[in-house]
Design an enzyme around this catalytic site. Structure first.
Site, PDB file in Angstrom:
ATOM      1  N   GLU A  57      40.737  42.070  10.536  1.00 54.90           N
ATOM      2  CA  GLU A  57      40.242  42.133   9.167  1.00 54.90           C
ATOM      3  C   GLU A  57      41.018  41.185   8.260  1.00 54.90           C
ATOM      4  O   GLU A  57      40.435  40.453   7.444  1.00 54.90           O
ATOM      5  CB  GLU A  57      40.361  43.571   8.630  1.00 54.90           C
ATOM      6  CG  GLU A  57      39.598  44.597   9.459  1.00 54.90           C
ATOM      7  CD  GLU A  57      40.458  45.250  10.541  1.00 54.90           C
ATOM      8  OE1 GLU A  57      40.281  46.452  10.767  1.00 54.90           O
ATOM      9  OE2 GLU A  57      41.302  44.544  11.145  1.00 54.90           O
ATOM     10  N   CYS A  80      43.020  50.104  10.778  1.00 53.95           N
ATOM     11  CA  CYS A  80      44.210  50.947  10.886  1.00 53.95           C
ATOM     12  C   CYS A  80      44.661  51.425   9.510  1.00 53.95           C
ATOM     13  O   CYS A  80      44.393  50.797   8.486  1.00 53.95           O
ATOM     14  CB  CYS A  80      45.335  50.198  11.597  1.00 53.95           C
ATOM     15  SG  CYS A  80      45.899  48.716  10.741  1.00 53.95           S
ATOM     16  N   ALA A 159      37.949  43.122  47.889  1.00 55.07           N
ATOM     17  CA  ALA A 159      37.134  42.052  48.466  1.00 55.07           C
ATOM     18  C   ALA A 159      36.740  42.530  49.856  1.00 55.07           C
ATOM     19  O   ALA A 159      37.581  42.622  50.753  1.00 55.07           O
ATOM     20  CB  ALA A 159      37.913  40.744  48.534  1.00 55.07           C
ATOM     21  N   SER A 173      42.460  37.878  56.590  1.00 49.84           N
ATOM     22  CA  SER A 173      41.548  38.182  55.480  1.00 49.84           C
ATOM     23  C   SER A 173      41.210  36.980  54.613  1.00 49.84           C
ATOM     24  O   SER A 173      40.540  37.135  53.587  1.00 49.84           O
ATOM     25  CB  SER A 173      42.182  39.262  54.579  1.00 49.84           C
ATOM     26  OG  SER A 173      43.404  38.786  54.017  1.00 49.84           O
ATOM     27  N   ARG A 189      42.855  38.560  36.511  1.00 49.62           N
ATOM     28  CA  ARG A 189      44.319  38.537  36.432  1.00 49.62           C
ATOM     29  C   ARG A 189      44.780  38.031  35.077  1.00 49.62           C
ATOM     30  O   ARG A 189      45.747  38.535  34.495  1.00 49.62           O
ATOM     31  CB  ARG A 189      44.895  37.658  37.539  1.00 49.62           C
ATOM     32  CG  ARG A 189      44.745  38.201  38.947  1.00 49.62           C
ATOM     33  CD  ARG A 189      45.302  37.203  39.951  1.00 49.62           C
ATOM     34  NE  ARG A 189      45.159  37.659  41.320  1.00 49.62           N
ATOM     35  CZ  ARG A 189      45.522  36.942  42.384  1.00 49.62           C
ATOM     36  NH1 ARG A 189      46.047  35.727  42.209  1.00 49.62           N
ATOM     37  NH2 ARG A 189      45.366  37.416  43.605  1.00 49.62           N
ATOM     38  N   THR A 201      50.907  43.857  52.125  1.00 49.92           N
ATOM     39  CA  THR A 201      50.123  42.729  51.616  1.00 49.92           C
ATOM     40  C   THR A 201      51.010  41.517  51.386  1.00 49.92           C
ATOM     41  O   THR A 201      50.629  40.386  51.685  1.00 49.92           O
ATOM     42  CB  THR A 201      49.412  43.129  50.306  1.00 49.92           C
ATOM     43  OG1 THR A 201      48.492  44.194  50.577  1.00 49.92           O
ATOM     44  CG2 THR A 201      48.647  41.959  49.711  1.00 49.92           C
ATOM     45  N   THR A 301      44.305  54.052  48.733  1.00 49.43           N
ATOM     46  CA  THR A 301      44.056  55.438  49.128  1.00 49.43           C
ATOM     47  C   THR A 301      44.925  56.407  48.345  1.00 49.43           C
ATOM     48  O   THR A 301      44.453  57.446  47.857  1.00 49.43           O
ATOM     49  CB  THR A 301      44.302  55.604  50.635  1.00 49.43           C
ATOM     50  OG1 THR A 301      43.477  54.673  51.356  1.00 49.43           O
ATOM     51  CG2 THR A 301      43.973  57.016  51.086  1.00 49.43           C
TER      52      THR A 301
END
Length: 366
Positions: A57, A80, A159, A173, A189, A201, A301
């Site tokens: 604003e 705000c 993916a 992969s 990202r 990983t 998981t």
């Protein structure tokens, strides 16, 4: 005569567009857009660009070349009513003598919620709320999660092959999906405060986990690794100096990583290692409002079991890997379809040969 609903929608759409320009840049503040309208035309535009700088604003008011008296302000988030690093935006609009304020969504911050609108109305300004509410609410999803739950909004990125595999049996992969899908991941990202992977990983893929947007500037997220053993190669790309890297562990042994300047955070253990809930609370205290989880199966998981994933973004390639490949989620112990996780507010698009399916997690029987 008051503007029509279609007019309000048109100008709020522009405010949403402005807010989207700064998604990820304003953290821990939410992205906000504002347009000032007079005689049915936009006379100034503004958006919050980063924390500590002018709110949307105030940014719009500063660009006005005509008197502000009688303007209508379209703002994606309730102005705000508290002073932080900048003054209250509700007071700035009151001082500007605007005639009407149209708000997309109320501020979820308990210190503000409804107070900004009340201040405007008490000053005699007409206020409309709920215009493009769903779109405006999505804009501030990360801020809402952080300010109400004390943790970042968690997006699980996958993916996957057509049969739900993220790698072959050997762990290979690169690449399951095509170039267009991978570029979209870099864009994600760039908008995130932090990115998370498990130690496996790091060992298998040696990712840098930075945002690479070609010739344009990139905003690298804080990189986070979960490792019970602390068995992480110190030469891994993730330990370069392009962005901060944090390692969460339950292991109390000293490690070479710390001698190399990597921050290692030791916390309580969970069912299968680091407590996910405790880790997320620590990230929240560091004002990290959004977290992208990129793997692997054990991490996904554990988060799903604890109902800590807020959104899933699944890139599906037209490939079949087979049952001996690695699935993106392990057993979740669902016995009936009433218990499974479904996605709401679906967004589906095609990126090259791949499909991107994204939505909010709805946990069964909850």
């Amino acid at each position: 005569m008051a503007p029509s609903r279609s007019t309000d929608l048109r100008f709020m759409e522009k405010a949403v567009e402005l807010a989207n320009r700064a998604v990820g840049d304003t953290s821990p503040n939410p992205p906000v857009g504002c347009v000032l309208v007079k005689d049915d035309r936009i006379v100034a535009e503004g958006w919050h660009k980063r924390a500590g700088e002018a709110h949307a604003e105030v940014d719009a008011l500063a660009k006005l070349e005509t008197p502000s008296k009688g303007c209508t302000a379209y703002v994606t988030l309730e102005p705000c009513s508290i002073s932080g690093r900048t003054g209250p935006c509700s007071q700035a609009l009151i001082d500007a003598d605007v005639e009407r304020v149209v708000v997309g969504v109320l501020d979820p911050n308990p210190k503000v919620n409804g107070n900004g609108i009340a201040a405007l109305r008490n000053a005699g300004i007409k206020v409309e709320t709920g215009v493009l509410e769903s779109e405006c609410r999505q804009l501030i999803a990360a801020f809402t999660t952080w300010i109400t739950l004390g943790r970042p909004l968690v997006t699980l990125k996958i993916a996957s092959s057509l049969d739900g595999r993220i790698a072959t049996e050997s762990g290979h992969s690169q690449w399951v999906t095509g170039e267009s899908a991978r570029m979209r991941v870099h864009q994600m990202r760039d908008q995130m405060d932090a990115i998370l992977v498990g130690a496996q990983t790091v060992r298998a893929d040696n990712p840098s986990l930075t945002a690479r947007l070609g010739d344009g500037p990139s905003r690298h997220p804080v990189r986070i690794i979960l490792s019970n053993s602390l068995n992480l190669p110190t030469h891994s790309k993730i330990f370069d100096k392009q962005a901060p890297t944090l390692v969460f562990t339950t292991n109390n042994e000293p490690t070479e990583l710390e001698r190399d300047g990597v921050e290692v955070i030791r916390i309580e253990g969970g069912d299968s290692g680091v407590s996910m809930a405790a880790m997320l609370q620590i990230l929240g205290k560091r004002q990290l409002t959004s977290l992208l989880v990129e793997g692997g199966q054990n991490v996904a998981t554990a988060l799903l079991k604890q109902e800590l994933v807020d959104r899933i973004c699944c890139f599906v390639s037209p490939k079949v890997i087979g049952g001996d490949g690695i699935g993106w989620a392990g057993p979740l112990a669902f016995r009936t379809m009433d218990e499974v996780i479904t996605l709401s507010h679906l967004e589906i698009c095609q990126l090259g040969d791949d499909l991107c399916i994204e939505g909010n997690c709805v946990y069964g029987n909850s």
